[in-house]
Design a protein around this motif. Structure first.
Motif, PDB file in Angstrom:
ATOM      1  N   THR A  62      11.105  17.121  10.631  1.00 46.38           N
ATOM      2  CA  THR A  62      10.529  15.958  11.305  1.00 46.38           C
ATOM      3  C   THR A  62       9.872  15.019  10.295  1.00 46.38           C
ATOM      4  OG1 THR A  62      10.150  17.318  13.266  1.00 46.38           O
ATOM      5  CG2 THR A  62       8.967  15.230  13.149  1.00 46.38           C
ATOM      6  N   VAL A  63       9.141  15.587   9.342  1.00 43.53           N
ATOM      7  CA  VAL A  63       8.515  14.772   8.289  1.00 43.53           C
ATOM      8  C   VAL A  63       9.594  14.059   7.469  1.00 43.53           C
ATOM      9  CG1 VAL A  63       7.192  14.882   6.135  1.00 43.53           C
ATOM     10  CG2 VAL A  63       6.388  16.104   8.155  1.00 43.53           C
ATOM     11  N   TYR A  64      10.653  14.772   7.119  1.00 39.63           N
ATOM     12  CA  TYR A  64      11.756  14.166   6.369  1.00 39.63           C
ATOM     13  C   TYR A  64      12.352  12.985   7.127  1.00 39.63           C
ATOM     14  CZ  TYR A  64      16.480  13.294   4.788  1.00 39.63           C
ATOM     15  OH  TYR A  64      17.629  12.677   4.384  1.00 39.63           O
ATOM     16  N   MET A  65      12.612  13.169   8.414  1.00 39.43           N
ATOM     17  CA  MET A  65      13.200  12.082   9.213  1.00 39.43           C
ATOM     18  C   MET A  65      12.256  10.887   9.280  1.00 39.43           C
ATOM     19  SD  MET A  65      15.275  13.994  12.272  1.00 39.43           S
ATOM     20  CE  MET A  65      13.926  15.025  12.787  1.00 39.43           C
ATOM     21  N   GLY A  66      10.965  11.149   9.416  1.00 41.17           N
ATOM     22  CA  GLY A  66       9.996  10.057   9.457  1.00 41.17           C
ATOM     23  C   GLY A  66       9.916   9.304   8.146  1.00 41.17           C
TER      24      GLY A  66
ATOM     25  N   LEU B 271      11.246   4.696   4.662  1.00 40.61           N
ATOM     26  CA  LEU B 271      11.689   4.200   3.362  1.00 40.61           C
ATOM     27  C   LEU B 271      12.831   3.203   3.471  1.00 40.61           C
ATOM     28  CD1 LEU B 271      11.474   7.405   1.141  1.00 40.61           C
ATOM     29  CD2 LEU B 271       9.921   5.450   1.212  1.00 40.61           C
ATOM     30  N   GLN B 272      13.455   3.112   4.628  1.00 43.54           N
ATOM     31  CA  GLN B 272      14.495   2.104   4.793  1.00 43.54           C
ATOM     32  C   GLN B 272      13.899   0.707   4.701  1.00 43.54           C
ATOM     33  OE1 GLN B 272      16.473   2.950   8.470  1.00 43.54           O
ATOM     34  NE2 GLN B 272      17.596   4.681   7.612  1.00 43.54           N
ATOM     35  N   GLY B 273      12.604   0.599   4.967  1.00 44.77           N
ATOM     36  CA  GLY B 273      11.885  -0.640   4.749  1.00 44.77           C
ATOM     37  C   GLY B 273      12.134  -1.726   5.775  1.00 44.77           C
ATOM     38  N   GLN B 274      12.816  -1.418   6.846  1.00 45.72           N
ATOM     39  CA  GLN B 274      13.072  -2.438   7.852  1.00 45.72           C
ATOM     40  C   GLN B 274      11.932  -2.452   8.860  1.00 45.72           C
ATOM     41  OE1 GLN B 274      16.866  -1.371   9.454  1.00 45.72           O
ATOM     42  NE2 GLN B 274      17.977  -2.106   7.662  1.00 45.72           N
ATOM     43  N   ASN B 275      11.463  -3.621   9.144  1.00 45.75           N
ATOM     44  CA  ASN B 275      10.450  -3.819  10.179  1.00 45.75           C
ATOM     45  C   ASN B 275       9.172  -3.022   9.937  1.00 45.75           C
ATOM     46  OD1 ASN B 275      12.208  -5.543  11.600  1.00 45.75           O
ATOM     47  ND2 ASN B 275      13.189  -3.783  12.561  1.00 45.75           N
TER      48      ASN B 275
END
Length: 144
Positions: free
Chosen positions: A41-45, A50-54
């Protein structure tokens, strides 16, 4: 809608299996499984962040969500609802256990960020990946 039905089925089936296995899973395995699920769950968050969108929308949503939840007293309302249900269906000795279980289940399965964002993704973009992922995590969690 399919992803929501899959998620509900995963929780119901997982909870049923968990009840059947009652005390059958040693604590060290339970701890290891829950730690692994937490890390996923932490990894997915983090990977999503980190994708940096919005990022600004994320910050505003977190702040507004915290303010709104605190203002309407959602925590107290969930605990009162749990106490009411426990009083009607359980004894006084089971009240604390039932209340803790109910609040934990609400937080884990109903109001988590994956639930809300996954539902938005499914409804707006027909992207069911997050809800299917959540379904697997919920299935395993509800067994444990």
């Amino acid at each position: 809608m399919l992803a929501v039905i899959v998620n509900v089925a995963a929780v119901l089936i997982g909870s049923s299996v968990g009840l059947l296995c009652k005390k059958g899973i040693p604590q060290k395995y339970t701890d290891a499984i829950l730690t692994g699920i937490g890390l996923c769950t932490v990894y997915m968050g983090i990977s999503g962040a980190l994708q940096g969108q919005n990022t600004l929308v994320l910050i505003l949503a977190m702040v507004l969500g915290a303010i709104t939840g605190t203002a309407i007293g959602i925590d107290g309302k969930i605990e009162r609802l749990s106490g009411t249900i426990s009083a009607k269906f359980g004894g006084n000795n089971e009240k604390t256990s039932f209340t803790e279980g109910f609040v934990t289940a609400c937080l884990m399965f109903c109001v988590g960020s994956m639930t809300i964002v996954g539902s938005f993704n499914a409804g707006l973009n027909s992207d069911y990946e997050m809800l299917f992922t959540k379904s697997l995590l919920d299935f395993i969690s509800s067994i444990v």
